[in-house]
Design a protein around this motif. Structure first.
Motif, PDB file in Angstrom:
ATOM      1  N   THR A  54       0.826  -1.204   0.000  1.00  0.00           N
ATOM      2  CA  THR A  54       0.000   0.000   0.000  1.00  0.00           C
ATOM      3  C   THR A  54       0.860   1.253   0.000  1.00  0.00           C
ATOM      4  N   SER A  57       2.291   2.379  -3.633  1.00  0.00           N
ATOM      5  CA  SER A  57       1.398   3.092  -4.536  1.00  0.00           C
ATOM      6  C   SER A  57       0.042   3.279  -3.871  1.00  0.00           C
ATOM      7  N   ARG A  58      -0.527   4.444  -4.049  1.00  0.00           N
ATOM      8  CA  ARG A  58      -1.820   4.734  -3.452  1.00  0.00           C
ATOM      9  C   ARG A  58      -2.945   4.634  -4.487  1.00  0.00           C
ATOM     10  N   SER A  59      -2.674   4.054  -5.631  1.00  0.00           N
ATOM     11  CA  SER A  59      -3.704   3.937  -6.663  1.00  0.00           C
ATOM     12  C   SER A  59      -4.747   2.906  -6.250  1.00  0.00           C
ATOM     13  N   ALA A  60      -5.926   3.029  -6.821  1.00  0.00           N
ATOM     14  CA  ALA A  60      -7.013   2.107  -6.498  1.00  0.00           C
ATOM     15  C   ALA A  60      -6.671   0.681  -6.931  1.00  0.00           C
ATOM     16  N   GLY A  61      -5.988   0.555  -8.054  1.00  0.00           N
ATOM     17  CA  GLY A  61      -5.610  -0.771  -8.533  1.00  0.00           C
ATOM     18  C   GLY A  61      -4.661  -1.475  -7.580  1.00  0.00           C
ATOM     19  N   MET A  62      -3.706  -0.730  -7.023  1.00  0.00           N
ATOM     20  CA  MET A  62      -2.760  -1.319  -6.090  1.00  0.00           C
ATOM     21  C   MET A  62      -3.449  -1.684  -4.778  1.00  0.00           C
ATOM     22  N   GLN A  63      -4.406  -0.875  -4.366  1.00  0.00           N
ATOM     23  CA  GLN A  63      -5.137  -1.207  -3.143  1.00  0.00           C
ATOM     24  C   GLN A  63      -5.973  -2.473  -3.337  1.00  0.00           C
TER      25      GLN A  63
END
Length: 128
Positions: A54, A57-63
């Motif tokens: 987490t 990267s804070r992108s939605a895909g990484m989450q």
């Protein structure tokens, strides 16, 4: 040195997962303590992995990737803990001369163990 440590860890894990043999009352308590230690190791590893992933990267895909990765690790930790506890209870039943299925009744701590050798092997080492 590392191989000696790994051999000891594998031997401990095999002992925890085995449903063969017998286990005294004191041995069951130690067995549950070791199960908790292994559960904590797996749980902390999955949490640390999720935090590292987490923070990268804070992108939605990484989450979403983190959630999909974290769930199987946490689930595997719970399955391992369940199996280890079931193995300990089955071995405690064996000490009383009963099949491991009697552990479903969950009276294993109150059962007195057989003094001598029974169908499941010699008595476990008891603390004096």
């Amino acid at each position: 040195m590392l191989t000696r440590f790994l051999r000891r860890e594998v031997r401990t894990l095999r002992s925890l997962l085995s449903m063969r043999g017998r286990l005294s009352r004191e041995g069951l308590i130690e067995h549950c303590e070791m199960a908790f230690i292994w559960f904590a190791r797996l749980g902390l590893t999955s949490i640390l992995l999720a935090l590292v992933t987490t923070s990268i990267s804070r992108s939605a895909g990484m989450q979403m990737f983190t959630a999909l990765l974290f769930f199987p690790l946490a689930l595997s930790a719970m399955v391992c803990l369940g199996w280890i506890c079931a193995a300990g209870i089955a071995r405690r039943c064996h000490d009383a001369g009963l099949p491991g299925w009697f552990g479903l009744v969950n009276v294993t701590l109150t059962l007195p163990g057989d003094e001598g050798t029974n169908a499941y092997g010699p008595p476990p080492n008891r603390a004096s």
